[in-house]
Design an enzyme around this catalytic site. Structure first.
Site, PDB file in Angstrom:
ATOM      1  N   GLU A   1      15.040  16.924  -4.650  1.00 12.97           N
ATOM      2  CA  GLU A   1      14.159  17.567  -5.625  1.00 12.97           C
ATOM      3  C   GLU A   1      12.817  16.847  -5.732  1.00 12.97           C
ATOM      4  OE1 GLU A   1      14.179  20.282  -7.299  1.00 12.97           O
ATOM      5  OE2 GLU A   1      16.243  21.023  -7.472  1.00 12.97           O
TER       6      GLU A   1
ATOM      7  N   LYS B   1       3.196  24.157  -3.033  1.00 12.07           N
ATOM      8  CA  LYS B   1       4.650  24.179  -3.236  1.00 12.07           C
ATOM      9  C   LYS B   1       4.924  24.830  -4.581  1.00 12.07           C
ATOM     10  CE  LYS B   1       8.596  21.286  -4.408  1.00 12.07           C
ATOM     11  NZ  LYS B   1       9.091  19.910  -4.657  1.00 12.07           N
TER      12      LYS B   1
ATOM     13  N   ALA C   1       2.834   4.706  -2.912  1.00 12.43           N
ATOM     14  CA  ALA C   1       3.142   4.026  -4.173  1.00 12.43           C
ATOM     15  C   ALA C   1       2.022   3.082  -4.580  1.00 12.43           C
ATOM     16  CB  ALA C   1       4.460   3.265  -4.052  1.00 12.43           C
TER      17      ALA C   1
ATOM     18  N   ILE D   1       6.207   4.649   5.717  1.00  7.80           N
ATOM     19  CA  ILE D   1       7.446   5.365   6.009  1.00  7.80           C
ATOM     20  C   ILE D   1       7.176   6.862   6.088  1.00  7.80           C
ATOM     21  CG2 ILE D   1       9.723   5.982   5.098  1.00  7.80           C
ATOM     22  CD1 ILE D   1      10.021   3.133   4.152  1.00  7.80           C
TER      23      ILE D   1
ATOM     24  N   SER E   1      -0.400  -5.374   3.755  1.00  3.85           N
ATOM     25  CA  SER E   1      -0.252  -5.886   5.115  1.00  3.85           C
ATOM     26  C   SER E   1      -0.898  -4.926   6.110  1.00  3.85           C
ATOM     27  CB  SER E   1       1.224  -6.059   5.466  1.00  3.85           C
ATOM     28  OG  SER E   1       1.373  -6.311   6.860  1.00  3.85           O
TER      29      SER E   1
ATOM     30  N   VAL F   1       8.097   9.715   4.580  1.00  3.47           N
ATOM     31  CA  VAL F   1       9.144  10.740   4.604  1.00  3.47           C
ATOM     32  C   VAL F   1       8.799  11.874   3.644  1.00  3.47           C
ATOM     33  CG1 VAL F   1      11.566  11.220   4.226  1.00  3.47           C
ATOM     34  CG2 VAL F   1      10.883   9.035   5.203  1.00  3.47           C
TER      35      VAL F   1
ATOM     36  N   GLY G   1       0.816  -1.203   0.000  1.00  5.19           N
ATOM     37  CA  GLY G   1       0.000   0.000   0.000  1.00  5.19           C
ATOM     38  C   GLY G   1       0.848   1.250   0.000  1.00  5.19           C
TER      39      GLY G   1
END
Length: 506
Positions: free
Chosen positions: A340, A74, A8, A41, A35, A43, A5
């Site tokens: 970047e 942004k 991505a 993560i 799972s 980040v 999941g």
């Protein structure tokens, strides 16, 4: 089938399902196996402008993105202390192209002026907009439309569940919460199914590996090795913090701030309720303790009581991305330092190819895989070139990290050749940027090159032909800059209005 999941997995599933939504439930299905025990993560909070079109094609409301993902705008990145390390050292890499970019290359004409105005300010309005703390649009601008090009900063921990809800509720993606125990192969080496603890055997025809660094399918089952590039990009560790604002109405920067340190750099990303701040560094040049001291010195007293989360970075990518009926996307495909914001755009571009080139049958899959691999290898190589560009142009000699980065043997061959070429001609889209969907176009190279003091030797005779076009374009840019600065709202003010009232739907 998508296995894994996070951003991505759900972005890939959504792009595929949106492209083939009329087939869902007939001869086509999209299943995501995830799972229930694997944390995100989370980040990367920076994105690229491509995400606007991606989300629009998926049918996602931009207003909902702001309300549910703590999103902010942004408009580029400000690079501080990368050139000589002084307090006044800084330049923008904006997301707007130079004025009239398709008609005239303004870089040689700006170089010939040899004035005090920065390249960014001379050719586009976005640096001034960011300096003023302004948003790239108004509340009257429709969803995904822009007055100045933009991407997003967002809470990655909220973004994946947001995508999940949309994919399952609106796009017909089947969600299977289960731990993968085994990857089951056909006799010919294709993947037949994944065996899971909670849901048993889940079969599929094409498998997208979004299992992150574990790479359960592409490495575990397919045996595709990883190609390191730490001989080019030295940063291999990050320490990340979530820093609260001093007050609920504190200004929000509408650009990423990247501040160079003794052996790496610190990112500073503002979203609605906090800043994401992290130190990316080379563990070969500085210890974790030294890096954390630099991070806390940057944040100041606001870092008291905050924990710095450590994340290891393995710079590089798979030797091949699509093997047989398995294709790797996201961290399973590779990872590079987030200088970047290239991680999510690579997911988008990979998902777009998979969706558009979805094999009609197994007989043509290898042909499509070969084309996918060629395109994806090209993109990873160009991103590595572009990230290294920020380091090789430095004039800093205050640490081994900066001295090591300019050693010729650490530079990719293509980048070395281009830098030699750019001593005599400025990069432009007609030259070496001829591939479709370049992640970083010639304009991006111009902003970094000339922001860091690079000089191109332009013969005076070469300027005459386009002098009137260049002069007019710079005047038009000055006028556009004044108009936008006068008409755009403050960044936080617009976000508050979007959350309260919403943008006009397309």
């Amino acid at each position: 089938m998508v296995v894994g999941g996070g951003t991505a997995g759900w972005l890939t599933a959504g792009v595929i399902a949106a492209r083939h939504r009329t087939r869902i439930g007939q001869d086509f299905s999209v299943t995501l196996v995830e799972s229930p025990n694997t944390p995100i993560i989370g980040v990367g909070e920076g994105t690229w402008p491509t995400l606007r079109a991606t989300l629009s094609r998926m049918g996602i409301s931009e207003t909902d993105l702001f309300r549910q993902c703590d999103a902010a705008f942004k408009q580029g990145a400000w690079f501080a202390r990368w050139t000589d390390g002084s307090a006044s050292d800084g330049y923008y890499h904006p997301l707007m192209l130079p004025q009239n970019f398709g008609q005239v290359n303004l870089a040689p004409h700006w170089l010939a002026q040899d004035g005090d105005e920065s390249f960014c300010d001379a050719v586009c309005a976005q640096g001034r907009i960011c300096d003023d703390g302004l948003a790239p649009k108004t509340i009257a601008t429709a969803e995904y439309d822009a007055l100045a090009n933009y991407a997003y900063h967002l809470d990655a921990g909220k973004f994946a569940p947001f995508l999940q809800r949309h994919c399952c509720e609106k796009l017909g993606v089947r969600h299977v919460l289960a731990d993968v125990e085994q990857v089951v192969l056909h006799d010919d080496g294709d993947i037949a199914a994944v065996r899971t603890t909670q849901a048993g055997l889940v079969e599929g025809d094409l498998f997208v590996d979004c299992t992150g660094f574990k790479a359960l399918l592409i490495e575990g089952a397919m045996g595709v090795p990883f190609r390191d590039c730490n001989d080019v990009l030295f940063c291999d560790t990050a320490l990340a913090m979530q820093v609260p604002y001093a007050a609920p109405d504190s200004p929000i920067a509408s650009h990423t701030i990247s501040t160079a340190q003794s052996a790496g750099w610190i990112w500073d990303i503002g979203i609605q309720t906090r800043r994401g701040v992290g130190h990316v560094f080379s563990s070969s040049h500085i210890t974790d303790e030294q890096a954390e001291r630099e991070l806390r010195a940057y944040v100041g007293p606001a870092s008291d009581g905050l924990t710095a989360r450590k994340i290891k970075i393995r710079s590089g990518h798979r030797e091949t991305f699509w093997k047989r009926n398995c294709v790797a996307v996201g961290l399973a495909a590779g990872f590079l330092e987030p200088l970047e914001a290239s991680a999510i755009v690579l997911i988008e571009l990979s998902a777009k190819i998979i969706a558009e080139q979805m094999p009609a049958c197994r007989e043509v899959m290898d042909i499509i895989a070969s084309r996918f691999n060629a395109t994806t290898h090209y993109r990873w190589g160009r991103i590595i070139d572009f990230l290294k560009l920020h380091y090789v142009l430095t004039q800093r000699t205050d640490s081994d990290f900066w001295r090591d980065n300019v050693r010729p043997e650490t530079m990719p061959d293509r980048l070395r050749e281009l830098l030699h070429l750019w001593r005599y001609q400025s990069p432009w889209f007609h030259d070496e940027f001829d591939r479709a969907e370049e992640v970083f176009p010639a304009a991006s190279y111009q902003y970094v090159l000339y922001g860091m003091g690079f000089r191109t030797q332009i013969p005076p005779a070469a300027l005459g032909r386009d002098a009137h076009l260049a002069s007019r374009a710079m005047r038009e840019n000055a006028a556009a800059t004044a108009r936008l600065r006068a008409g755009l709202p403050r960044h936080r003010d617009l976000i508050d209005r979007i959350v309260s009232h919403g943008l006009q739907p397309v």
